[in-house]
Design a protein around this motif. Structure first.
Motif, PDB file in Angstrom:
ATOM      1  N   ALA A  87     -12.884   5.102   2.925  1.00  0.00           N
ATOM      2  CA  ALA A  87     -12.043   5.160   4.118  1.00  0.00           C
ATOM      3  C   ALA A  87     -12.705   4.340   5.213  1.00  0.00           C
ATOM      4  O   ALA A  87     -13.830   4.632   5.631  1.00  0.00           O
ATOM      5  N   VAL A  93     -11.786   7.405  -1.164  1.00  0.00           N
ATOM      6  CA  VAL A  93     -10.341   7.642  -1.161  1.00  0.00           C
ATOM      7  C   VAL A  93      -9.713   6.955  -2.372  1.00  0.00           C
ATOM      8  O   VAL A  93     -10.303   6.056  -2.969  1.00  0.00           O
ATOM      9  N   ASN A 134      -3.956  -5.966  -1.315  1.00  0.00           N
ATOM     10  CA  ASN A 134      -4.009  -5.508   0.070  1.00  0.00           C
ATOM     11  C   ASN A 134      -4.910  -6.374   0.935  1.00  0.00           C
ATOM     12  O   ASN A 134      -4.619  -6.605   2.101  1.00  0.00           O
ATOM     13  N   ASP A 169     -11.603   3.364  -3.262  1.00  0.00           N
ATOM     14  CA  ASP A 169     -12.126   2.662  -2.099  1.00  0.00           C
ATOM     15  C   ASP A 169     -12.829   3.670  -1.192  1.00  0.00           C
ATOM     16  O   ASP A 169     -12.924   4.857  -1.517  1.00  0.00           O
ATOM     17  N   GLU A 205      -6.459   4.728  -3.297  1.00  0.00           N
ATOM     18  CA  GLU A 205      -5.389   3.928  -2.720  1.00  0.00           C
ATOM     19  C   GLU A 205      -4.461   3.441  -3.835  1.00  0.00           C
ATOM     20  O   GLU A 205      -4.801   3.526  -5.024  1.00  0.00           O
ATOM     21  N   TYR A 206      -3.303   2.925  -3.438  1.00  0.00           N
ATOM     22  CA  TYR A 206      -2.312   2.453  -4.411  1.00  0.00           C
ATOM     23  C   TYR A 206      -1.723   1.128  -3.952  1.00  0.00           C
ATOM     24  O   TYR A 206      -1.611   0.860  -2.754  1.00  0.00           O
ATOM     25  N   ASN A 208       0.575   6.340   4.080  1.00  0.00           N
ATOM     26  CA  ASN A 208      -0.516   6.024   5.005  1.00  0.00           C
ATOM     27  C   ASN A 208      -0.096   5.056   6.108  1.00  0.00           C
ATOM     28  O   ASN A 208      -0.919   4.709   6.951  1.00  0.00           O
ATOM     29  N   SER A 229       0.855  -1.186   0.000  1.00  0.00           N
ATOM     30  CA  SER A 229       0.000   0.000   0.000  1.00  0.00           C
ATOM     31  C   SER A 229       0.892   1.238   0.000  1.00  0.00           C
ATOM     32  O   SER A 229       2.122   1.135   0.093  1.00  0.00           O
ATOM     33  N   ASP A 230       0.267   2.387  -0.098  1.00  0.00           N
ATOM     34  CA  ASP A 230       1.035   3.628  -0.156  1.00  0.00           C
ATOM     35  C   ASP A 230       1.697   3.901   1.193  1.00  0.00           C
ATOM     36  O   ASP A 230       1.005   4.001   2.213  1.00  0.00           O
TER      37      ASP A 230
END
Length: 271
Positions: free
Chosen positions: A221, A200, A133, A219, A202-203, A82, A78-79
């Motif tokens: 939050a 949000v 994820n 996605d 996400e990556y 965060n 994930s990024d």
């Protein structure tokens, strides 16, 4: 907890496949059920055979017509901006985005899930979903139905394995863990209409057309702060099966009923 502490905390005799099978059946787990298990091995006490024995006991009770599902999430894909447990320096972010290996269902380990699902995902006959994820692994009769999950956006919605579990009217087994570990509340978050729900971006690193890419996906939050309150409220209003698996306080809950209740609770209480 060290293994010595676990041994000292285990009363009378070690837990075994045989004793765990008996405990599961006393709690209400039956042949033919489809069950999502969230687990803590240390909570069970000292088990002869460890995670392998827990898995084999579950599969023995569910039988050839049953299905076992476990979360095999890998939150580090994930990024890094965060990350908070632990955070990493901002100067590292670009390197992590460029170098984090893409998700591989056979190779990528779980993170923060415990040794039981990490062991389970490697078992012959188990298949794992594709989300980088929030993957799940499944064994048994309905495994391919649960793991028909190739979508990236909205990782735990109706099209995810927990959404498919809802369609099958399956069960949740909280084996030595509390409601904070219950991923089915996330399905309720998608279904519920409450103020403050936030979209949000996400990556995650994934393989696309044979090459690794840093991929964006949509996605909501998530908000886990009220999960324990929702679970306790549900218990006050609905009968559930509570008992010991080994030394672990455990709960067996019909997932659909809990998710539907949670949707109503969120719509009334989330502001």
């Amino acid at each position: 907890m060290s293994e010595k502490d676990t041994i000292n905390a285990t009363e009378e005799r070690p837990h075994t496949i045989t004793s765990l099978i008996s405990d599961l059946r006393k709690l209400g787990v039956q042949s033919g059920m489809t069950v999502l298990v969230h687990s803590s091995l240390s909570s069970i006490g000292w088990v002869c055979g460890g995670a392998v024995s827990v898995i084999l006991a579950l599969e023995k009770v569910l039988g050839k017509t049953g299905t076992l599902l476990m979360p095999t999430h890998s939150g580090d894909l994930s990024d890094p901006k965060n990350w908070g447990n632990p955070a990493v320096p901002e100067a590292w972010w670009d390197t992590i985005r460029a170098e984090m290996p893409a998700f591989d269902p056979a190779l990528t380990p779980t993170r923060g899930m415990g040794i039981i699902p990490e062991t389970f995902r490697k078992q012959k006959g188990v298949i794992r979903s594709s989300h980088p994820n929030a993957s799940f692994a499944a064994w048994g009769k309905n495994n391919t139905y649960l793991i028909q999950d190739n979508h990236l956006d909205y990782q735990m919605n109706e099209k995810s394995p927990i959404g498919r579990l809802y369609e099958l009217d399956g069960y949740i087994l909280l084996l030595g863990v509390d409601y904070m570990n219950n991923t089915s509340f996330h399905l309720a978050e998608y279904k519920a209409d409450y103020s403050g729900k936030e979209e949000v971006l996400e990556y995650a690193p994934v393989m696309e057309k044979g090459r690794r890419v840093w991929k964006a996906y949509h996605d909501i939050a998530f908000d886990c702060d009220d999960f324990e309150s929702i679970g306790q409220s549900y218990e006050k209003e609905n009968p559930i099966k509570i008992g010991l698996i080994g030394s672990a306080n455990s709960r067996l809950i019909r997932q659909k009923e809990l998710v539907d209740y949670s949707v109503r609770w969120m719509e009334l209480n989330r502001k």
